[in-house]
Design a protein around this motif. Structure first.
Motif, mmCIF file in Angstrom:
data_model
loop_
_atom_site.group_PDB
_atom_site.id
_atom_site.type_symbol
_atom_site.label_atom_id
_atom_site.label_comp_id
_atom_site.label_asym_id
_atom_site.label_seq_id
_atom_site.Cartn_x
_atom_site.Cartn_y
_atom_site.Cartn_z
ATOM 1 N N PHE A 17 41.931 48.813 44.624
ATOM 2 C CA PHE A 17 42.080 47.834 45.347
ATOM 3 C C PHE A 17 42.891 46.520 45.305
ATOM 4 O O PHE A 17 42.724 46.137 44.244
ATOM 5 N N ALA A 18 44.364 46.498 46.068
ATOM 6 C CA ALA A 18 45.620 45.763 45.555
ATOM 7 C C ALA A 18 45.375 44.541 46.417
ATOM 8 O O ALA A 18 45.472 44.714 47.739
ATOM 9 N N HIS A 19 45.828 43.115 45.433
ATOM 10 C CA HIS A 19 45.566 41.607 46.311
ATOM 11 C C HIS A 19 46.976 41.984 46.996
ATOM 12 O O HIS A 19 46.583 40.619 47.974
ATOM 13 N N ASP A 54 40.680 33.725 44.944
ATOM 14 C CA ASP A 54 39.704 33.948 45.792
ATOM 15 C C ASP A 54 39.303 35.321 46.249
ATOM 16 O O ASP A 54 38.094 35.688 46.528
ATOM 17 N N ARG A 55 40.654 36.134 46.219
ATOM 18 C CA ARG A 55 39.866 37.757 46.968
ATOM 19 C C ARG A 55 39.157 38.024 46.002
ATOM 20 O O ARG A 55 38.246 39.332 46.115
ATOM 21 N N HIS A 56 39.801 38.085 44.349
ATOM 22 C CA HIS A 56 38.769 38.423 43.128
ATOM 23 C C HIS A 56 37.339 37.800 43.436
ATOM 24 O O HIS A 56 36.751 39.159 43.515
ATOM 25 N N ARG A 57 37.101 37.215 43.163
ATOM 26 C CA ARG A 57 35.967 36.371 43.520
ATOM 27 C C ARG A 57 35.015 37.475 44.641
ATOM 28 O O ARG A 57 33.827 37.700 44.619
ATOM 29 N N GLY A 58 35.531 36.904 46.087
ATOM 30 C CA GLY A 58 34.698 37.734 47.066
ATOM 31 C C GLY A 58 34.555 39.622 47.011
ATOM 32 O O GLY A 58 34.187 39.674 47.447
ATOM 33 N N PHE A 59 35.590 39.782 46.245
ATOM 34 C CA PHE A 59 35.759 41.034 45.962
ATOM 35 C C PHE A 59 34.910 41.828 45.227
ATOM 36 O O PHE A 59 33.630 42.142 45.304
ATOM 37 N N VAL A 60 34.499 40.869 43.661
ATOM 38 C CA VAL A 60 32.993 40.985 43.220
ATOM 39 C C VAL A 60 31.773 40.476 43.830
ATOM 40 O O VAL A 60 30.706 41.759 43.981
ATOM 41 N N GLN A 61 31.859 39.487 44.380
ATOM 42 C CA GLN A 61 30.477 39.314 46.096
ATOM 43 C C GLN A 61 30.229 40.682 46.877
ATOM 44 O O GLN A 61 29.471 41.616 46.496
ATOM 45 N N GLY A 62 31.040 41.223 47.232
ATOM 46 C CA GLY A 62 31.731 42.290 48.102
ATOM 47 C C GLY A 62 30.514 43.242 47.683
ATOM 48 O O GLY A 62 29.436 43.973 48.500
ATOM 49 N N LEU A 63 31.086 43.983 46.203
ATOM 50 C CA LEU A 63 31.181 44.683 45.346
ATOM 51 C C LEU A 63 29.151 44.471 45.254
ATOM 52 O O LEU A 63 29.202 45.648 44.630
ATOM 53 N N ARG A 83 41.935 56.288 46.870
ATOM 54 C CA ARG A 83 41.740 55.689 47.706
ATOM 55 C C ARG A 83 42.493 54.467 47.678
ATOM 56 O O ARG A 83 41.867 53.750 46.557
ATOM 57 N N ILE A 84 43.597 53.503 47.892
ATOM 58 C CA ILE A 84 44.188 52.545 47.840
ATOM 59 C C ILE A 84 43.963 51.434 48.987
ATOM 60 O O ILE A 84 44.268 51.656 50.591
ATOM 61 N N ILE A 85 43.605 50.140 48.627
ATOM 62 C CA ILE A 85 43.723 49.080 49.463
ATOM 63 C C ILE A 85 44.204 48.079 48.745
ATOM 64 O O ILE A 85 43.975 47.672 48.100
ATOM 65 N N GLY A 86 45.307 47.754 50.463
ATOM 66 C CA GLY A 86 45.727 46.460 50.653
ATOM 67 C C GLY A 86 45.361 45.675 50.997
ATOM 68 O O GLY A 86 44.267 44.916 51.529
ATOM 69 N N VAL A 138 43.968 45.165 40.949
ATOM 70 C CA VAL A 138 45.051 44.748 40.873
ATOM 71 C C VAL A 138 45.642 43.688 41.681
ATOM 72 O O VAL A 138 45.665 43.594 42.580
ATOM 73 N N LEU A 139 45.678 42.358 40.242
ATOM 74 C CA LEU A 139 45.311 41.082 40.886
ATOM 75 C C LEU A 139 46.695 40.413 41.434
ATOM 76 O O LEU A 139 47.844 41.202 40.763
ATOM 77 N N GLY A 140 46.382 39.300 42.515
ATOM 78 C CA GLY A 140 47.657 38.938 42.432
ATOM 79 C C GLY A 140 48.272 38.000 41.162
ATOM 80 O O GLY A 140 46.926 37.755 40.194
ATOM 81 N N ALA A 141 48.895 36.936 40.870
ATOM 82 C CA ALA A 141 49.538 36.056 40.237
ATOM 83 C C ALA A 141 48.529 35.070 39.624
ATOM 84 O O ALA A 141 47.463 34.844 40.667
ATOM 85 N N ALA A 142 48.217 34.572 38.590
ATOM 86 C CA ALA A 142 47.274 34.395 37.923
ATOM 87 C C ALA A 142 47.739 33.020 37.958
ATOM 88 O O ALA A 142 48.898 31.482 38.368
ATOM 89 N N GLY A 143 45.968 32.153 38.684
ATOM 90 C CA GLY A 143 46.031 30.173 38.975
ATOM 91 C C GLY A 143 46.540 30.495 40.321
ATOM 92 O O GLY A 143 46.551 29.159 41.452
ATOM 93 N N ALA A 144 46.910 31.377 41.470
ATOM 94 C CA ALA A 144 47.402 31.096 42.932
ATOM 95 C C ALA A 144 46.491 31.435 43.384
ATOM 96 O O ALA A 144 44.857 32.152 43.228
#
Ligand code: FRU
Length: 326
Positions: free
Chosen positions: A194-196, A146-155, A218-221, A135-141
């Motif tokens: 995973f929610a931002h 960065d959370r999205h890019r990092g999450f993809v890298q982590g996975l 399971r949910i991570i915030g 679940v992403l935070g607002a587009a363009g913020a």
């Protein structure tokens, strides 16, 4: 610096409408209480980048000595921040970045690391094999990107982990309540969300509960705020499996601003650390934040007392003056 210096600080805040932003402002005010000579003003842009651009322009027209900016979206806020910087007005970027290197200092978390840590933690929770929804935070913020890019890298380090679906949120709970049910019905294979931030994570939990999926998914915030609806409480209540601490940094922002204004040495990048809060450490975190909270209340009470004593002293001086003149 001479005490006669009356600095003017303008704070352009992307929104002041949630507990995390209010904790940021409380931290700023606490630190500002050590600098009574500073004139501090906040303008709240209510999640509106066009309004935020106008606010920054107004601050420049008013001739502030320093700007603090938390950019609603990186792209639209960048040109006006660059203009301020090029005019010689120091700019402290707080939490949400612009796309440019033209700023004086940054204070905030490393959101790439937040995302990577979430990805690693999700993998270890699911024993390196599972299906994940983001679940992403607002587009363009910048924190959302960065959370999205990092999450993809982590996975990516775990071939058994798959990102199977996304929901575009706006940092707020209602956006998740609206969009998530259909996505979850289309993806019954989801094991973890995973929610931002924790507000959207709470929304995800409520949807899972409605669909009878709360025991399975399971949910991570992100944020890990103290207080009744904060992430620490949500982890303690087992609504969230974990949250990543993301400090608002109000105190640090003012400290950095004052160093810049007083021409003291300062760091350009001031990165606040993150950590996983889960069942193993949530009680310790809770106790520590409660202790901090009560100490802050003590400080506020002492400041109030000091103000009252100063007021009494001032009126006694007036009485003395009148008596002497009579
Ligand atoms: C608060 C917030 C936080 C999030 C941060 C990102 O307004 O949405 O929940 O971590 O902004 O900038």
């Amino acid at each position: 610096a001479p005490v006669s210096q009356h600095y003017r600080i303008g704070f352009s805040q992307c929104t002041n409408g949630d507990a995390w932003r209010q904790a940021m402002l409380a931290g700023m005010k606490k630190e500002l209480s050590f600098y009574p000579q500073v004139n501090f003003r906040m303008k709240d842009a209510h999640d509106n980048s066009a309004l935020q651009r106008r606010h920054i322009q107004e601050f420049l027209n008013e001739g502030v000595d320093l700007l603090i900016v938390s950019a609603n979206q990186a792209e639209p806020i960048t040109p006006i921040v660059e203009e301020a910087f090029n005019r010689g007005v120091p700019v402290v970027i707080l939490d949400r970045r612009t796309t440019s290197k033209l700023y004086t200092a940054y204070v905030g978390g490393n959101n790439l690391e937040v995302g990577q840590t979430a990805g690693n933690y999700a993998s270890s929770l699911l024993r390196q094999r599972g299906n994940v929804l983001e679940v992403l935070g607002a587009a363009g913020a910048s924190p959302a990107e960065d959370r999205h890019r990092g999450f993809v890298q982590g996975l990516a380090a775990y071939p058994g982990m798959r990102l199977v679906a996304q929901v575009q949120g706006d940092w707020k709970r209602p956006s998740v309540l609206r969009a998530l049910p259909a996505v979850l019905r289309a993806h019954p294979e989801v094991d973890l969300i995973f929610a931002h931030n924790d507000r959207m994570a709470l929304g995800a939990y409520q949807v899972c509960k409605q669909l009878g999926l709360d025991r399975r998914i399971r949910i991570i915030g992100v944020d890990g705020l103290a207080g009744p609806q904060g992430g620490i409480q949500l982890v303690q209540d087992k609504v969230l499996t974990a949250t990543l601490l993301y400090s608002p940094g109000g105190e640090e922002a003012i400290r950095t601003a004052m160093k810049i204004l007083q021409k003291q040495p300062f760091e350009k990048e001031n990165i606040l650390s993150t950590m996983v809060i889960d069942s193993t450490n949530v009680l310790t975190m809770k106790m520590q934040t409660e202790k901090l909270g009560s100490q802050q209340q003590d400080i506020q009470r002492q400041q109030q007392l000091l103000r009252e004593q100063l007021a009494t002293y001032a009126s006694q001086q007036t009485v003395l003056y009148i008596l002497a003149a009579a």
